[in-house]
Write a protein that holds these residues in place. Structure first.
Motif, mmCIF file in Angstrom:
data_model
loop_
_atom_site.group_PDB
_atom_site.id
_atom_site.type_symbol
_atom_site.label_atom_id
_atom_site.label_comp_id
_atom_site.label_asym_id
_atom_site.label_seq_id
_atom_site.Cartn_x
_atom_site.Cartn_y
_atom_site.Cartn_z
ATOM 1 N N GLU A 1 14.208 8.842 -3.576
ATOM 2 C CA GLU A 1 13.102 8.125 -2.950
ATOM 3 C C GLU A 1 12.410 9.012 -1.924
ATOM 4 N N GLY A 2 13.238 9.785 -1.139
ATOM 5 C CA GLY A 2 12.659 10.664 -0.125
ATOM 6 C C GLY A 2 11.789 11.731 -0.727
ATOM 7 N N SER A 3 12.195 12.231 -1.925
ATOM 8 C CA SER A 3 11.413 13.291 -2.559
ATOM 9 C C SER A 3 10.066 12.774 -3.046
ATOM 10 N N LYS A 4 9.987 11.471 -3.326
ATOM 11 C CA LYS A 4 8.729 10.898 -3.800
ATOM 12 C C LYS A 4 7.777 10.621 -2.642
ATOM 13 N N LYS A 5 8.334 10.348 -1.462
ATOM 14 C CA LYS A 5 7.520 9.921 -0.339
ATOM 15 C C LYS A 5 7.047 11.119 0.467
ATOM 16 N N LYS A 6 6.031 11.786 -0.012
ATOM 17 C CA LYS A 6 5.456 12.914 0.698
ATOM 18 C C LYS A 6 3.942 12.769 0.716
ATOM 19 N N LEU A 7 3.348 13.313 1.774
ATOM 20 C CA LEU A 7 1.896 13.257 1.920
ATOM 21 C C LEU A 7 1.305 14.534 1.344
ATOM 22 N N HIS A 8 0.815 14.457 0.119
ATOM 23 C CA HIS A 8 0.297 15.642 -0.562
ATOM 24 C C HIS A 8 -1.213 15.785 -0.439
ATOM 25 N N LYS A 9 -1.941 14.673 -0.498
ATOM 26 C CA LYS A 9 -3.410 14.753 -0.478
ATOM 27 C C LYS A 9 -3.974 13.723 0.489
ATOM 28 N N VAL A 10 -5.217 13.983 0.934
ATOM 29 C CA VAL A 10 -5.874 13.108 1.909
ATOM 30 C C VAL A 10 -5.929 11.683 1.366
ATOM 31 N N GLY A 11 -5.562 10.749 2.209
ATOM 32 C CA GLY A 11 -5.534 9.344 1.814
ATOM 33 C C GLY A 11 -4.150 8.855 1.446
ATOM 34 N N ASP A 12 -3.211 9.775 1.167
ATOM 35 C CA ASP A 12 -1.835 9.372 0.861
ATOM 36 C C ASP A 12 -1.241 8.638 2.052
ATOM 37 N N SER A 13 -0.439 7.611 1.757
ATOM 38 C CA SER A 13 0.146 6.795 2.811
ATOM 39 C C SER A 13 1.557 6.407 2.400
ATOM 40 N N LEU A 14 2.438 6.265 3.365
ATOM 41 C CA LEU A 14 3.807 5.814 3.102
ATOM 42 C C LEU A 14 4.313 5.037 4.305
ATOM 43 N N HIS A 15 5.344 4.237 4.055
ATOM 44 C CA HIS A 15 5.948 3.482 5.153
ATOM 45 C C HIS A 15 7.275 4.107 5.539
ATOM 46 N N ASP A 16 7.399 4.442 6.805
ATOM 47 C CA ASP A 16 8.644 4.968 7.342
ATOM 48 C C ASP A 16 9.203 3.916 8.304
ATOM 49 N N PRO A 17 10.361 3.326 8.010
ATOM 50 C CA PRO A 17 10.897 2.268 8.868
ATOM 51 C C PRO A 17 11.178 2.726 10.294
ATOM 52 N N ASN A 18 11.336 4.029 10.488
ATOM 53 C CA ASN A 18 11.616 4.547 11.833
ATOM 54 C C ASN A 18 10.362 4.716 12.680
ATOM 55 N N THR A 19 9.194 4.806 12.030
ATOM 56 C CA THR A 19 7.957 5.040 12.779
ATOM 57 C C THR A 19 6.893 3.988 12.469
ATOM 58 N N GLY A 20 6.519 3.829 11.215
ATOM 59 C CA GLY A 20 5.466 2.887 10.823
ATOM 60 C C GLY A 20 4.785 3.359 9.547
ATOM 61 N N THR A 21 3.526 2.981 9.400
ATOM 62 C CA THR A 21 2.749 3.403 8.233
ATOM 63 C C THR A 21 2.093 4.744 8.528
ATOM 64 N N VAL A 22 2.421 5.753 7.712
ATOM 65 C CA VAL A 22 1.978 7.133 7.949
ATOM 66 C C VAL A 22 0.902 7.490 6.930
ATOM 67 N N THR A 23 -0.272 7.933 7.413
ATOM 68 C CA THR A 23 -1.402 8.246 6.534
ATOM 69 C C THR A 23 -1.920 9.649 6.814
ATOM 70 N N LEU A 24 -2.177 10.401 5.736
ATOM 71 C CA LEU A 24 -2.718 11.750 5.864
ATOM 72 C C LEU A 24 -4.244 11.687 5.908
ATOM 73 N N ASN A 25 -4.843 12.111 7.029
ATOM 74 C CA ASN A 25 -6.294 12.099 7.205
ATOM 75 C C ASN A 25 -6.958 13.404 6.760
ATOM 76 N N ALA A 26 -6.262 14.519 6.938
ATOM 77 C CA ALA A 26 -6.837 15.818 6.598
ATOM 78 C C ALA A 26 -5.721 16.830 6.421
ATOM 79 N N ILE A 27 -5.967 17.842 5.598
ATOM 80 C CA ILE A 27 -5.015 18.929 5.416
ATOM 81 C C ILE A 27 -5.799 20.215 5.194
ATOM 82 N N LYS A 28 -5.328 21.312 5.824
ATOM 83 C CA LYS A 28 -6.053 22.579 5.723
ATOM 84 C C LYS A 28 -5.071 23.728 5.611
ATOM 85 N N ASP A 29 -5.345 24.626 4.684
ATOM 86 C CA ASP A 29 -4.563 25.852 4.538
ATOM 87 C C ASP A 29 -4.997 26.825 5.634
ATOM 88 N N ILE A 30 -4.055 27.217 6.492
ATOM 89 C CA ILE A 30 -4.391 28.144 7.583
ATOM 90 C C ILE A 30 -3.530 29.406 7.474
#
Length: 227
Positions: A53-82
């Protein structure tokens, strides 16, 4: 004759008791095996399921969202290769990897309490830039470094990044690096707005263990990170 009869009876009784004891012991052993084996299998299956389950719950692209019971609902707003960004301070080389802007909503009570302890107020959500980097000591001397501890956002707001330590992020509060060594998977968080375009990070000074060297201390530098 009676003496031999009594002796034979005593031996027979001992044999019967021994047989009963072995039967009882075997039964108990089988019962214990029956009770423990499924529990171990269940535990192993549970761990495997959690890892899957942990391997499936990753933020790969903008807009991806997951629920982490320890924190809350986590959403990726932006990602940039630096990965084109590098910072060299004496013998220390910092290679940046990527920067993500992440927002946490529906905060868990424990996480909200942690945010209040570090930032005050009554937060409904928390947005931060997560910046990944790795370090390398390119010299022949042991060095120490304390990571990034100051940042400035696009609107000029300066902030202290020491909260990363209490959040458990691997932005070193103090780290010793042996000569010609590398450390991967470093990370620093910077609180930002959702539409933040860049932040400036100030790296701490780099020190050599041998303070008799003329370049014992090399002062930290600043770098701009696009988000």
């Amino acid at each position: 004759m009676k003496k031999y009869g009594v002796l034979f009876f005593a031996l027979l009784l001992c044999f019967i008791l021994t047989a009963c004891g072995n039967s009882s012991s075997n039964a108990n052993s089988k019962e214990q095996e029956k009770n423990t084996t499924p529990a171990e299998n269940k535990s192993g299956n549970s761990n495997n399921t959690a890892q899957e389950e942990g391997s499936k719950k990753k933020l790969h692209k903008v807009g991806d969202s997951l629920h982490d019971p320890n924190t809350g609902t986590v959403t990726l707003n932006a990602i940039k290769d630096i990965s084109n960004k590098k910072l060299i301070i004496g013998d220390l080389k910092v290679n940046f990897l990527n920067a993500k802007v992440i927002t946490i909503t529906n905060l868990s009570d424990a996480y909200k309490a942690e945010l209040i302890e570090n930032f005050g107020g009554n937060p409904k959500e928390f947005t931060y830039a997560q910046i990944l980097y790795k370090t390398e000591n390119t010299g022949n001397d042991e060095i120490s470094w304390s990571g990034f501890h100051t940042a400035v956002t696009g609107d000029g707001q300066q902030m202290d990044l020491d909260f990363n330590l209490s959040f458990g992020n691997p932005n070193p509060a103090s780290i010793d690096m042996m000569s010609n060594s590398k450390i991967d998977n470093n990370m620093v968080w910077v609180p930002v707005k959702k539409d933040e375009k860049s932040v400036r990070l100030k790296a701490d000074n780099v020190l050599k263990r041998d303070n008799s060297k003329k370049d014992f201390i090399v002062y930290g530098q600043e770098i701009k990170i696009d988000l």
